[in-house]
Enzyme design. Structure first.
Site, PDB file in Angstrom:
ATOM      1  N   CYS A  51     -11.334   2.643  -0.709  1.00 30.06           N
ATOM      2  CA  CYS A  51      -9.986   2.971  -0.247  1.00 30.06           C
ATOM      3  C   CYS A  51      -9.771   2.217   1.044  1.00 30.06           C
ATOM      4  O   CYS A  51     -10.654   2.193   1.919  1.00 30.06           O
ATOM      5  CB  CYS A  51      -9.837   4.478  -0.022  1.00 30.06           C
ATOM      6  SG  CYS A  51      -8.235   4.953   0.703  1.00 30.06           S
ATOM      7  N   CYS A  85      -4.044  -1.428  -2.403  1.00 32.54           N
ATOM      8  CA  CYS A  85      -4.153   0.016  -2.593  1.00 32.54           C
ATOM      9  C   CYS A  85      -5.023   0.232  -3.823  1.00 32.54           C
ATOM     10  O   CYS A  85      -4.680  -0.244  -4.911  1.00 32.54           O
ATOM     11  CB  CYS A  85      -2.768   0.630  -2.807  1.00 32.54           C
ATOM     12  SG  CYS A  85      -2.771   2.391  -3.239  1.00 32.54           S
ATOM     13  N   GLU A 107      -4.634   9.532   8.266  1.00 32.87           N
ATOM     14  CA  GLU A 107      -3.192   9.472   8.516  1.00 32.87           C
ATOM     15  C   GLU A 107      -2.722  10.535   9.504  1.00 32.87           C
ATOM     16  O   GLU A 107      -1.653  10.401  10.094  1.00 32.87           O
ATOM     17  CB  GLU A 107      -2.436   9.567   7.194  1.00 32.87           C
ATOM     18  CG  GLU A 107      -2.793   8.434   6.244  1.00 32.87           C
ATOM     19  CD  GLU A 107      -1.594   7.814   5.557  1.00 32.87           C
ATOM     20  OE1 GLU A 107      -0.562   8.490   5.444  1.00 32.87           O
ATOM     21  OE2 GLU A 107      -1.707   6.635   5.145  1.00 32.87           O
ATOM     22  N   HIS A 146      -8.094   2.884   3.564  1.00 32.89           N
ATOM     23  CA  HIS A 146      -8.065   3.711   4.780  1.00 32.89           C
ATOM     24  C   HIS A 146      -9.450   3.873   5.401  1.00 32.89           C
ATOM     25  O   HIS A 146      -9.577   4.146   6.596  1.00 32.89           O
ATOM     26  CB  HIS A 146      -7.534   5.118   4.471  1.00 32.89           C
ATOM     27  CG  HIS A 146      -6.054   5.204   4.295  1.00 32.89           C
ATOM     28  ND1 HIS A 146      -5.411   4.657   3.220  1.00 32.89           N
ATOM     29  CD2 HIS A 146      -5.096   5.795   5.060  1.00 32.89           C
ATOM     30  CE1 HIS A 146      -4.116   4.910   3.315  1.00 32.89           C
ATOM     31  NE2 HIS A 146      -3.904   5.586   4.417  1.00 32.89           N
ATOM     32  N   ASP A 155       0.857  -1.183   0.000  1.00 33.11           N
ATOM     33  CA  ASP A 155       0.000   0.000   0.000  1.00 33.11           C
ATOM     34  C   ASP A 155       0.890   1.229   0.000  1.00 33.11           C
ATOM     35  O   ASP A 155       2.055   1.179   0.411  1.00 33.11           O
ATOM     36  CB  ASP A 155      -0.916   0.020   1.223  1.00 33.11           C
ATOM     37  CG  ASP A 155      -1.939   1.157   1.151  1.00 33.11           C
ATOM     38  OD1 ASP A 155      -2.579   1.316   0.101  1.00 33.11           O
ATOM     39  OD2 ASP A 155      -2.082   1.897   2.133  1.00 33.11           O
ATOM     40  N   SER A 156       0.310   2.351  -0.463  1.00 29.90           N
ATOM     41  CA  SER A 156       1.070   3.598  -0.446  1.00 29.90           C
ATOM     42  C   SER A 156       1.305   4.070   0.976  1.00 29.90           C
ATOM     43  O   SER A 156       2.225   4.852   1.224  1.00 29.90           O
ATOM     44  CB  SER A 156       0.320   4.676  -1.236  1.00 29.90           C
ATOM     45  OG  SER A 156      -0.947   4.909  -0.651  1.00 29.90           O
TER      46      SER A 156
END
Length: 285
Positions: free
Chosen positions: A200, A81, A166, A202, A18-19
């Site tokens: 996504c 991702c 994040e 996240h 993942d990024s």
């Protein structure tokens, strides 16, 4: 173009990329369903987020990550991702793998989600919330229409959601406006939506707020469970790959940024303390 390498089949851990940190939500579901395998996780945190980057740059970064996993001995890599899956997966699968190592495989997260969504929607109207890159690529729309042409698919980009996660603001009152705003925009485009894909990795951390601002009767689809089930099915259908995935129930974590920072932030996604190591991509050496 990279020269094709002649090599024997490689045995090793399953790579999960993942990024940033979001792929940890996918890894967590995969580990729960398939705990016997070895895994290597890489977060390209030094260059995250990928969502607003160009197709060419996301492709370059993702290809570097895939080559890094191959150098670690991984026969199979999961791009956990959505942006990388949308902007880089097809090119890597069709153009690069035959010349790098035709015996290894790279899989993404969009197709497993698209395959499963028809089981959830009752009226055929599906919404997708994702990063700018994922929505602009229209990868979900194309994949779902290919698999389920009877479905109507509408997307909405949520550029503030990954930064909220994040920066550990995902559960703060200040996040409410941005969560509500994007959901309302999506439903204004198609008020008949009865199923929303959280496109996504996240977004599961925003689940409580997303659920709060999503009208009752609309189902939310978080990807981790479906990706884990898809991987299990893939390994069942491809025994020649399954036997190459080592089974010692280990997980190694790598980041392109600070291992200590990664360790602290990873606890949000995994609910456990982990040890992380520094990984260097070619362009960062």
């Amino acid at each position: 173009m990279t020269e094709k390498k002649q090599s024997l089949p490689v045995n090793g851990a399953i790579g999960v990329f993942d990024s940033g940190y979001g792929g940890l939500t996918v890894l967590s579901e995969i580990k729960a369903l398939l705990p016997q395998y070895d895994y290597v996780y890489l977060g390209d945190n030094a260059r995250a987020p990928y969502g607003g980057r160009s197709f060419d740059l996301v492709y370059q970064f993702t290809l570097e990550a895939v080559q890094w996993f191959f150098a670690q001995g991984c026969p199979l890599v999961i791009l956990a991702c959505n942006t990388a899956s949308a902007k880089a997966l097809r090119t890597i699968q069709q153009i690069d793998l035959p010349h790098i190592d035709a015996q290894r495989r790279v899989l993404g997260v969009i197709r497993p989600t698209a395959e499963s969504v028809a089981q959830l929607t009752h009226n055929g109207h599906v919404g997708v919330l994702g990063t700018e890159g994922t929505i602009q690529s229209e990868s979900y729309i194309m994949e779902i229409r290919k698999l389920h042409p009877q479905l109507t698919v509408t997307g909405e980009a949520c550029p503030m959601w990954v930064p909220l996660v994040e920066n550990r603001e995902y559960d703060k009152p200040g996040a409410d406006y941005f969560v509500q705003q994007y959901i309302e925009r999506l439903l204004e485009k198609d008020p008949q939506i009865d199923t929303i894909i959280l496109g996504c990795t996240h977004y599961p951390l925003l689940w409580d707020k997303i659920r709060r601002f999503t009208p009752q009767g609309i189902q939310l689809m978080s990807q981790g469970k479906y990706i884990a089930e898809s991987l299990k099915d893939y390994l069942r259908r491809h025994p020649e790959m399954e036997v190459r995935c080592t089974k010692n129930a280990t997980v190694d974590y790598y980041t392109t940024e600070s291992p200590e920072k990664f360790r602290r932030s990873a606890s949000l996604f995994l609910q456990e303390d982990i040890h992380a190591q520094k990984a260097l991509m070619e362009s960062n050496r």
